[in-house]
Scaffold this active site. Structure first.
Site, mmCIF file in Angstrom:
data_model
loop_
_atom_site.group_PDB
_atom_site.id
_atom_site.type_symbol
_atom_site.label_atom_id
_atom_site.label_comp_id
_atom_site.label_asym_id
_atom_site.label_seq_id
_atom_site.Cartn_x
_atom_site.Cartn_y
_atom_site.Cartn_z
ATOM 1 N N ILE A 11 -1.479 -6.139 34.183
ATOM 2 C CA ILE A 11 -0.021 -7.733 33.255
ATOM 3 C C ILE A 11 -1.140 -8.642 32.580
ATOM 4 C CG2 ILE A 11 0.639 -9.536 33.996
ATOM 5 C CD1 ILE A 11 1.764 -8.507 37.237
ATOM 6 N N LYS A 34 -10.218 -4.494 40.540
ATOM 7 C CA LYS A 34 -8.592 -4.067 41.115
ATOM 8 C C LYS A 34 -8.915 -3.539 39.075
ATOM 9 C CE LYS A 34 -7.588 -5.276 44.672
ATOM 10 N NZ LYS A 34 -7.679 -3.836 45.902
ATOM 11 N N GLY A 35 -9.498 -3.993 38.321
ATOM 12 C CA GLY A 35 -9.496 -4.199 36.465
ATOM 13 C C GLY A 35 -10.142 -2.619 36.542
ATOM 14 N N TYR A 139 0.393 -12.039 50.826
ATOM 15 C CA TYR A 139 0.693 -11.968 50.042
ATOM 16 C C TYR A 139 1.348 -13.304 49.280
ATOM 17 C CZ TYR A 139 0.794 -10.947 45.417
ATOM 18 O OH TYR A 139 1.534 -10.979 43.516
ATOM 19 N N HIS A 187 3.263 1.061 43.749
ATOM 20 C CA HIS A 187 4.716 0.849 43.166
ATOM 21 C C HIS A 187 4.784 2.128 42.807
ATOM 22 C CE1 HIS A 187 1.836 -2.459 42.506
ATOM 23 N NE2 HIS A 187 3.249 -2.843 42.341
ATOM 24 N N ILE A 205 11.622 8.213 49.439
ATOM 25 C CA ILE A 205 12.354 5.881 49.507
ATOM 26 C C ILE A 205 12.158 5.729 51.251
ATOM 27 C CG2 ILE A 205 14.875 5.955 49.678
ATOM 28 C CD1 ILE A 205 14.949 8.377 47.715
ATOM 29 N N ARG A 219 16.427 -3.824 43.589
ATOM 30 C CA ARG A 219 15.297 -4.226 42.903
ATOM 31 C C ARG A 219 14.903 -5.054 41.677
ATOM 32 N NH1 ARG A 219 13.885 -4.928 47.496
ATOM 33 N NH2 ARG A 219 11.805 -4.638 48.647
ATOM 34 N N ARG A 280 10.313 0.382 55.193
ATOM 35 C CA ARG A 280 8.414 -1.003 54.828
ATOM 36 C C ARG A 280 8.477 -1.050 55.244
ATOM 37 N NH1 ARG A 280 5.325 -0.009 48.926
ATOM 38 N NH2 ARG A 280 6.922 -1.693 48.575
ATOM 39 N N GLY A 282 8.806 -5.290 55.878
ATOM 40 C CA GLY A 282 8.368 -6.938 55.044
ATOM 41 C C GLY A 282 9.648 -6.588 53.478
HETATM 42 N N1 UFG Z 1 9.610 2.091 46.762
HETATM 43 C C1 UFG Z 1 10.083 3.354 47.982
HETATM 44 N N2 UFG Z 1 9.053 4.533 47.897
HETATM 45 C C2 UFG Z 1 7.339 4.207 47.020
HETATM 46 C C3 UFG Z 1 7.618 2.952 47.428
HETATM 47 C C4 UFG Z 1 8.594 1.197 46.951
HETATM 48 O O1 UFG Z 1 10.955 3.981 48.367
HETATM 49 O O2 UFG Z 1 6.959 4.944 47.588
HETATM 50 C C5 UFG Z 1 9.894 1.355 47.158
HETATM 51 C C6 UFG Z 1 10.125 -0.054 47.699
HETATM 52 O O3 UFG Z 1 10.562 0.147 48.940
HETATM 53 C C7 UFG Z 1 11.019 -1.217 47.022
HETATM 54 C C8 UFG Z 1 10.832 -0.754 45.681
HETATM 55 O O4 UFG Z 1 10.905 0.599 46.034
HETATM 56 O O5 UFG Z 1 12.589 -1.062 47.982
HETATM 57 C C9 UFG Z 1 10.205 -1.478 44.988
HETATM 58 O O6 UFG Z 1 8.350 -1.649 45.844
HETATM 59 P P1 UFG Z 1 7.713 -1.606 44.930
HETATM 60 O O7 UFG Z 1 6.205 -1.572 46.022
HETATM 61 O O8 UFG Z 1 7.342 -0.585 43.844
HETATM 62 O O9 UFG Z 1 7.418 -2.741 44.487
HETATM 63 P P2 UFG Z 1 7.714 -4.475 45.496
HETATM 64 O O10 UFG Z 1 9.088 -4.598 45.375
HETATM 65 O O11 UFG Z 1 7.442 -4.444 46.938
HETATM 66 O O12 UFG Z 1 7.107 -5.820 45.260
HETATM 67 C C10 UFG Z 1 6.514 -6.020 44.144
HETATM 68 C C11 UFG Z 1 5.684 -6.625 43.668
HETATM 69 C C12 UFG Z 1 4.874 -7.584 44.630
HETATM 70 C C13 UFG Z 1 5.968 -8.788 44.753
HETATM 71 C C14 UFG Z 1 6.818 -8.384 45.437
HETATM 72 C C15 UFG Z 1 7.815 -9.418 45.408
HETATM 73 O O13 UFG Z 1 4.332 -5.148 43.437
HETATM 74 O O14 UFG Z 1 3.815 -8.088 44.057
HETATM 75 O O15 UFG Z 1 7.440 -6.929 43.968
HETATM 76 O O16 UFG Z 1 8.736 -9.280 46.524
HETATM 77 F F1 UFG Z 1 5.309 -9.277 46.186
#
Ligand code: UFG
Length: 323
Positions: A11, A34-35, A139, A187, A205, A219, A280, A282
């Site tokens: 970002i 990380k960058g 986090y 992600h 999933i 999301r 997953r 949290g």
């Molecule tokens: N997901 C899957 N399979 C995967 C990866 C993700 O089903 O292989 C699902 C996750 O369970 C979630 C959705 O896809 O429901 C999005 O997951 P991401 O990991 O892409 O993103 P998050 O929602 O977990 O996290 C993002 C940001 C975090 C922030 C969060 C806020 O990356 O930094 O939103 O809740 F903290």
């Protein structure tokens, strides 16, 4: 000049580009943990740590810094659960050092990359900024501590901040000069595109038994350029208004994991095999932003939808995987 910490990251690099295109001069401070150095194509680059007091003092003495956009942070929820102390040190304690140096050099404008993770499990959606703050992982806790530190700094006087609580950042620069490139990737969208391109066998999933229409998590995906634009508007607000604020940044629309996979299939024309996996830890079922506050205060609104997000991410994905 504007100091962009973490400007070699995802970002940060998109915002650094947007700032330069808008006529601002920037210095990127990034330790490349990380960058990516080749993401810093605009402004100056300093390879150093934002938590190093002496290095920061040198930097602030060498440049005429008027404001700080603070992207540098660890941002993986899962990693934060495994290494809470590391998140507390890097995201919170190191930021206190940055704030201390800012005060020593009378630099009073600060923008924080905050997160929807400060809310924890939503008690209502869409989430407004006055939703209770009950982060459920280190986090989110580390970012909430920074927000509290910013409020303390503001109360001391001669300091203003904007905290931007991002929902799910995604997509890439339309010129394909920079994009999303995490290692390891966690992600959803880049992982789906890895499956589309054949770099992984399938996309897991995480949970199909949530209390949502199709059972998968919902999301709110926001294009990284919309985030960048919100930073510029927030910076102008800081300079012109002499007051602090906190804003959600999302599209205000929810898409389930299955919706996103289907849309990736449409755009990539690839099959994209899926595998059902356990939930997953949290993950809240639904996270959708109410972005009315930033819309009314700064006139910001998202320009890009999920289609633009996936298309740009796919173009970037093809580019980095063809090199
Ligand atoms: N997901 C899957 N399979 C995967 C990866 C993700 O089903 O292989 C699902 C996750 O369970 C979630 C959705 O896809 O429901 C999005 O997951 P991401 O990991 O892409 O993103 P998050 O929602 O977990 O996290 C993002 C940001 C975090 C922030 C969060 C806020 O990356 O930094 O939103 O809740 F903290």
């Amino acid at each position: 000049m504007i100091l962009v910490t973490g400007g070699a990251g995802y970002i940060g690099s998109h915002t650094n580009k947007a700032l330069n295109k808008a006529g601002y001069e920037t210095i990127v401070l990034d330790n490349l943990s990380k960058g990516h150095e080749d993401f810093v194509k605009w402004g100056e680059f300093v390879n150093s740590d934002f938590g190093n007091y002496d290095e920061l003092k040198k930097l602030f003495s060498s440049y005429d810094i008027e404001g700080v956009l603070h992207f540098a942070a660890f941002s993986s929820v899962a990693e934060s659960v495994d290494h809470p102390a590391m998140y507390l040190k890097n995201n919170y304690k190191n930021t206190l050092t940055l704030l201390k140096v800012m005060r020593e050099f009378n630099v009073s404008n600060f923008i924080l990359s905050s997160t929807a993770a400060v809310y924890g499990n939503p008690e209502f959606t869409p989430i407004t900024e006055n939703h209770p703050l009950k982060p459920i992982n280190p986090y989110g806790q580390s970012k909430l501590l920074v927000e509290k530190a910013l409020e303390r700094e503001k109360n001391k006087g001669d300091f203003n901040y904007v905290s931007l609580r991002y929902f799910n950042a995604a997509g890439a620069d339309f010129d394909l000069e920079i994009g999303e490139s995490h290692n390891p990737e966690t992600h959803l969208i880049p992982l789906i595109l890895d499956a589309a391109i054949g770099k992984r066998e399938n996309i897991s999933i995480f949970g199909i038994d949530y209390d949502t229409e199709d059972g998968t998590c919902i999301r709110d995906y926001i294009h990284v350029n919309d985030l960048a634009d919100a930073h510029i508007k927030s910076y102008e607000y800081l300079i012109n208004n002499n007051e602090s604020n906190i804003f959600n940044l999302g599209n205000g629309q929810g898409f389930s994991v299955k919706n996103v996979i289907d849309q990736c299939r449409d755009i990539t024309k690839m099959e994209i095999p899926v595998k059902n996996a356990p939930r997953r830890e949290g993950d809240p079922a639904v996270l959708i932003a109410d972005f009315n506050k930033i819309n009314k205060t700064l006139g910001w609104e998202p320009k890009y939808d999920l289609n633009d997000i996936i298309e740009s991410a796919w173009n970037w994905h093809k580019k980095i995987n063809s090199d």
